[in-house]
Design a protein around this motif. Sequence first.
Motif, PDB file in Angstrom:
ATOM      1  N   LEU A  14       0.870  -1.168  -0.036  1.00  0.00           N
ATOM      2  CA  LEU A  14       0.174   0.040  -0.161  1.00  0.00           C
ATOM      3  C   LEU A  14       0.825   1.342  -0.047  1.00  0.00           C
ATOM      4  CD1 LEU A  14      -2.583   1.200   0.062  1.00  0.00           C
ATOM      5  CD2 LEU A  14      -2.622   1.295   2.735  1.00  0.00           C
ATOM      6  N   ARG A  15       2.193   1.419   0.739  1.00  0.00           N
ATOM      7  CA  ARG A  15       2.874   2.423   0.787  1.00  0.00           C
ATOM      8  C   ARG A  15       3.636   2.389  -0.497  1.00  0.00           C
ATOM      9  NH1 ARG A  15       8.465   1.745   1.896  1.00  0.00           N
ATOM     10  NH2 ARG A  15       9.363   3.713   2.054  1.00  0.00           N
ATOM     11  N   LEU A  16       3.929   1.263  -1.198  1.00  0.00           N
ATOM     12  CA  LEU A  16       4.601   1.597  -2.619  1.00  0.00           C
ATOM     13  C   LEU A  16       3.566   1.932  -3.635  1.00  0.00           C
ATOM     14  CD1 LEU A  16       6.551   1.041  -4.547  1.00  0.00           C
ATOM     15  CD2 LEU A  16       5.750  -1.253  -4.623  1.00  0.00           C
ATOM     16  N   ARG A  17       2.170   1.553  -3.490  1.00  0.00           N
ATOM     17  CA  ARG A  17       1.230   2.010  -4.450  1.00  0.00           C
ATOM     18  C   ARG A  17       0.873   3.578  -4.296  1.00  0.00           C
ATOM     19  NH1 ARG A  17      -4.066   3.049  -3.775  1.00  0.00           N
ATOM     20  NH2 ARG A  17      -5.587   2.845  -5.685  1.00  0.00           N
ATOM     21  N   GLN A  18       0.736   3.894  -2.971  1.00  0.00           N
ATOM     22  CA  GLN A  18       0.677   5.260  -2.794  1.00  0.00           C
ATOM     23  C   GLN A  18       1.683   6.495  -3.490  1.00  0.00           C
ATOM     24  OE1 GLN A  18      -0.174   5.260   1.641  1.00  0.00           O
ATOM     25  NE2 GLN A  18      -2.125   5.158   1.417  1.00  0.00           N
ATOM     26  N   ALA A  19       2.805   5.792  -3.181  1.00  0.00           N
ATOM     27  CA  ALA A  19       4.053   6.764  -3.704  1.00  0.00           C
ATOM     28  C   ALA A  19       3.878   6.544  -5.170  1.00  0.00           C
ATOM     29  CB  ALA A  19       5.258   6.008  -3.063  1.00  0.00           C
ATOM     30  N   ALA A  20       3.466   5.438  -5.702  1.00  0.00           N
ATOM     31  CA  ALA A  20       3.624   5.418  -7.224  1.00  0.00           C
ATOM     32  C   ALA A  20       2.368   5.829  -8.155  1.00  0.00           C
ATOM     33  CB  ALA A  20       3.826   3.893  -7.366  1.00  0.00           C
ATOM     34  N   MET A  21       1.339   5.914  -7.390  1.00  0.00           N
ATOM     35  CA  MET A  21       0.014   6.332  -8.274  1.00  0.00           C
ATOM     36  C   MET A  21       0.411   7.377  -8.913  1.00  0.00           C
ATOM     37  SD  MET A  21      -2.791   5.469  -9.337  1.00  0.00           S
ATOM     38  CE  MET A  21      -3.395   4.336  -8.122  1.00  0.00           C
ATOM     39  N   PRO A  22       0.665   8.705  -8.486  1.00  0.00           N
ATOM     40  CA  PRO A  22       0.609   9.977  -9.194  1.00  0.00           C
ATOM     41  C   PRO A  22       1.704   9.862 -10.541  1.00  0.00           C
ATOM     42  CG  PRO A  22       0.849  10.665  -7.028  1.00  0.00           C
ATOM     43  CD  PRO A  22       1.274   9.047  -7.094  1.00  0.00           C
ATOM     44  N   PHE A  23       2.768   9.122 -10.414  1.00  0.00           N
ATOM     45  CA  PHE A  23       3.662   8.905 -11.526  1.00  0.00           C
ATOM     46  C   PHE A  23       3.172   7.769 -12.426  1.00  0.00           C
ATOM     47  CE2 PHE A  23       5.723  10.153  -7.413  1.00  0.00           C
ATOM     48  CZ  PHE A  23       6.018  11.459  -8.091  1.00  0.00           C
ATOM     49  N   MET A  24       2.427   6.822 -12.124  1.00  0.00           N
ATOM     50  CA  MET A  24       1.885   5.826 -12.946  1.00  0.00           C
ATOM     51  C   MET A  24       0.672   6.565 -13.811  1.00  0.00           C
ATOM     52  SD  MET A  24       1.436   2.493 -10.478  1.00  0.00           S
ATOM     53  CE  MET A  24       0.550   1.568 -11.925  1.00  0.00           C
ATOM     54  N   GLU A  25       0.027   7.651 -13.223  1.00  0.00           N
ATOM     55  CA  GLU A  25      -1.123   8.149 -13.758  1.00  0.00           C
ATOM     56  C   GLU A  25      -0.411   9.085 -15.046  1.00  0.00           C
ATOM     57  OE1 GLU A  25      -2.937  10.347 -10.805  1.00  0.00           O
ATOM     58  OE2 GLU A  25      -4.330   8.685 -10.429  1.00  0.00           O
ATOM     59  N   ARG A  26       0.737   9.574 -14.653  1.00  0.00           N
ATOM     60  CA  ARG A  26       1.576  10.280 -15.757  1.00  0.00           C
ATOM     61  C   ARG A  26       1.842   9.433 -16.653  1.00  0.00           C
ATOM     62  NH1 ARG A  26       6.611  13.001 -13.374  1.00  0.00           N
ATOM     63  NH2 ARG A  26       7.515  11.054 -14.115  1.00  0.00           N
ATOM     64  N   VAL A  27       2.403   8.387 -16.453  1.00  0.00           N
ATOM     65  CA  VAL A  27       2.646   7.473 -17.705  1.00  0.00           C
ATOM     66  C   VAL A  27       1.575   6.938 -18.555  1.00  0.00           C
ATOM     67  CG1 VAL A  27       3.873   5.031 -18.204  1.00  0.00           C
ATOM     68  CG2 VAL A  27       4.936   6.391 -16.297  1.00  0.00           C
ATOM     69  N   GLN A  28       0.587   6.469 -17.790  1.00  0.00           N
ATOM     70  CA  GLN A  28      -0.658   6.070 -18.497  1.00  0.00           C
ATOM     71  C   GLN A  28      -1.172   7.164 -19.430  1.00  0.00           C
ATOM     72  OE1 GLN A  28      -3.952   6.468 -18.045  1.00  0.00           O
ATOM     73  NE2 GLN A  28      -4.508   5.096 -19.433  1.00  0.00           N
ATOM     74  N   ALA A  29      -1.180   8.474 -19.101  1.00  0.00           N
ATOM     75  CA  ALA A  29      -1.831   9.375 -19.788  1.00  0.00           C
ATOM     76  C   ALA A  29      -0.853   9.744 -20.981  1.00  0.00           C
ATOM     77  CB  ALA A  29      -1.852  10.646 -19.088  1.00  0.00           C
ATOM     78  N   ARG A  30       0.463   9.581 -20.765  1.00  0.00           N
ATOM     79  CA  ARG A  30       1.421   9.870 -22.070  1.00  0.00           C
ATOM     80  C   ARG A  30       1.445   8.750 -22.936  1.00  0.00           C
ATOM     81  NH1 ARG A  30       5.874  13.722 -18.957  1.00  0.00           N
ATOM     82  NH2 ARG A  30       4.360  15.396 -18.404  1.00  0.00           N
ATOM     83  N   VAL A  31       1.666   7.572 -22.439  1.00  0.00           N
ATOM     84  CA  VAL A  31       1.896   6.275 -23.210  1.00  0.00           C
ATOM     85  C   VAL A  31       0.354   5.686 -23.616  1.00  0.00           C
ATOM     86  CG1 VAL A  31       2.628   3.951 -23.329  1.00  0.00           C
ATOM     87  CG2 VAL A  31       3.988   5.847 -22.017  1.00  0.00           C
ATOM     88  N   ARG A  32      -0.619   6.039 -23.120  1.00  0.00           N
ATOM     89  CA  ARG A  32      -2.201   5.480 -23.401  1.00  0.00           C
ATOM     90  C   ARG A  32      -2.154   4.121 -23.410  1.00  0.00           C
ATOM     91  NH1 ARG A  32      -5.420   9.056 -21.851  1.00  0.00           N
ATOM     92  NH2 ARG A  32      -6.964   8.062 -23.402  1.00  0.00           N
TER      93      ARG A  32
END
Length: 250
Positions: free
Chosen positions: A82-100
């Motif tokens: 959960l700690r890892l997921r919380q740290a990663a989520m904003p940056f995963m969202e950025r990857v997903q938005a750019r790579v689609r």
Amino acid sequence: MANSPTGDSVTGRLVRVLETFTPTRTVQSAAEIGRRAGLPRSTAHRIVGELVEVGLLERDDDHRVRIGMRLWELATRSSQALRLRQAAMPFMERVQARVREHTQLAILEQEEALFVERLSVPTAGANITRIAGRLPLHASSSGLVLLAFGERELQDRILAGPLRPLTRQTITDPAALRRKLAEIRTLGHAVAPGSIEEVSTGVAVPIRDETGAIIAALSVVLPRDAATDLALVELHRAARDIERALRAQH
């Protein structure tokens, strides 16, 4: 804890009951649980009833059983995932938005890649990964990263096989897998075309903790013939940002 007449511990039987639930099998009858757990019908019904009583399992209107919110609550209170997921989520969202395409986060769990988060869009390509789902280390791009940077004993156990093929492109030869792991350590990322699904390519990078140890893999799943350059740039950038976010939590 006390053993049953068959030699099973109480804890062992409880775990077997809970392990009958999977990302695709979320609701079952008590009889189905007992059969899949290898338990006598009466034992299964008793254990299920006790777990329902304390909220770890829940019954629906048809008396079928699912994982309870109480179990989710307890599991996430102090979870490193959960700690890892919380740290990663904003940056995963950025990857997903750019790579689609599908963006996912995996950790090493019992010699498999366990996926703790996944982001997607309706137009993304094929992907069999689910949150709380598992994939073999030798086949998935995330698994290859976790294996390449894992302990030597882990590598030896996986290389000893069997290396089960998921597609014709899955690496099943130990020597070829050893070369692939060396390549990943050199490049700092894994590209696995057609290894899980023939129409897709997995691309993954490692995430490190403050000591430099690999604690997770961040990946995207692309169409088979898609270029990987943009995905790799975004993944490496996100991995560095996640590492900084994890250090800031301490």
